[in-house]
Design a protein around this motif. Structure first.
Motif, PDB file in Angstrom:
ATOM      1  N   VAL A  83       0.999  -1.013   0.102  1.00 44.39           N
ATOM      2  CA  VAL A  83      -0.005  -0.004  -0.157  1.00 44.39           C
ATOM      3  C   VAL A  83       0.777   1.468  -0.129  1.00 44.39           C
ATOM      4  N   LEU A  84       0.823   2.089  -1.121  1.00 44.50           N
ATOM      5  CA  LEU A  84       1.607   3.363  -1.143  1.00 44.50           C
ATOM      6  C   LEU A  84       1.037   4.331  -0.162  1.00 44.50           C
ATOM      7  N   GLY A  85       1.802   4.999   0.557  1.00 47.54           N
ATOM      8  CA  GLY A  85       1.265   6.044   1.617  1.00 47.54           C
ATOM      9  C   GLY A  85       0.780   7.112   1.256  1.00 47.54           C
ATOM     10  N   ALA A  86      -0.103   7.750   1.831  1.00 46.10           N
ATOM     11  CA  ALA A  86      -0.412   9.211   1.548  1.00 46.10           C
ATOM     12  C   ALA A  86      -0.654   9.762   3.032  1.00 46.10           C
ATOM     13  N   ALA A  87      -1.323  11.046   3.030  1.00 49.41           N
ATOM     14  CA  ALA A  87      -1.409  11.851   4.150  1.00 49.41           C
ATOM     15  C   ALA A  87      -2.043  11.069   5.225  1.00 49.41           C
TER      16      ALA A  87
END
Length: 217
Positions: free
Chosen positions: A54-58
């Protein structure tokens, strides 16, 4: 003066032809890249893999943003379907944050029934490329090779390209919910951004998240 001499192209004509030809090639490359961004965004491959990434985000003090939560929900659905036994959450943190994106993501998954042993937070990297480098290192260290990447549709092609360059056998299963896919205008905006970011990466092998504003909120 003969007809051939009168119609012989001048230097100015040659320059115009070269410029026009170059512009056509540039437009073809940009258009082709934009089409691939759109095309890969529609892929949803659920083949079995060693890990789901899972690519991170804020995140806000451990609470994933709406964009990040959409990615995590998709990863959990894949995990529940038996696509992989481990979910890798990626992403670092800002200087004043208490949690990395990876930690926030792992906590969200654990609260929803994913065992601690099935989560692997990799809290390094402030952009897609650096996050994937850290993930690839941890994946290879454990003898894993294949990965399903979960991110937003328009981000999928760039993430897959980077993962492949880092030695991962990766395919994509993007989200199809959340603020990024709600309107045609938003979708077009992200396709344009990702096209520029991917072309920049291919030319320089450097991250373009800050340059093209591709960090998520």
């Amino acid at each position: 003066m003969s007809t051939a001499e009168r119609t012989k192209p001048t230097r100015a004509n040659w320059v115009r032809r070269i410029v026009a030809g170059t512009l056509l090639v540039v437009l073809a490359v940009i258009g082709g890249t934009a089409f691939r961004v759109w095309q890969v965004a529609r892929d949803d491959v659920r083949d079995q893999a060693d890990v789901i990434v899972v690519l991170g985000a804020a995140q806000y003090n451990g609470r994933p943003s709406e964009i990040f939560e959409s990615r995590l929900a998709k990863a959990k659905a894949l995990y529940d379907q038996g696509v992989a036994k481990t979910i890798v959450t990626a992403g670092g943190k800002r200087a004043d944050d208490n949690f990395t994106e990876a930690q926030a993501g792992a906590l969200w998954l654990r609260k929803r029934g994913v065992p601690v042993s099935a989560t692997l937070p990799v809290g390094e990297g402030s952009d897609t490329l650096r996050s994937l480098k850290a993930v690839a290192e941890q994946v290879r260290k454990r003898g894993w090779k294949t990965a399903v990447l979960v991110s937003d549709p328009w981000h999928s092609f760039r993430a897959r390209t980077m993962a492949g360059d880092l030695g991962l056998d990766a395919w994509t299963s993007p989200t199809h919910s959340g603020p990024i896919v709600r309107t045609r205008e938003t979708q077009a905006h992200y396709i344009v951004r990702e096209t520029g970011a991917l072309l920049y990466y291919r030319l320089t092998k450097s991250p373009a998240d800050a340059l093209f504003g591709t960090g998520e909120v």
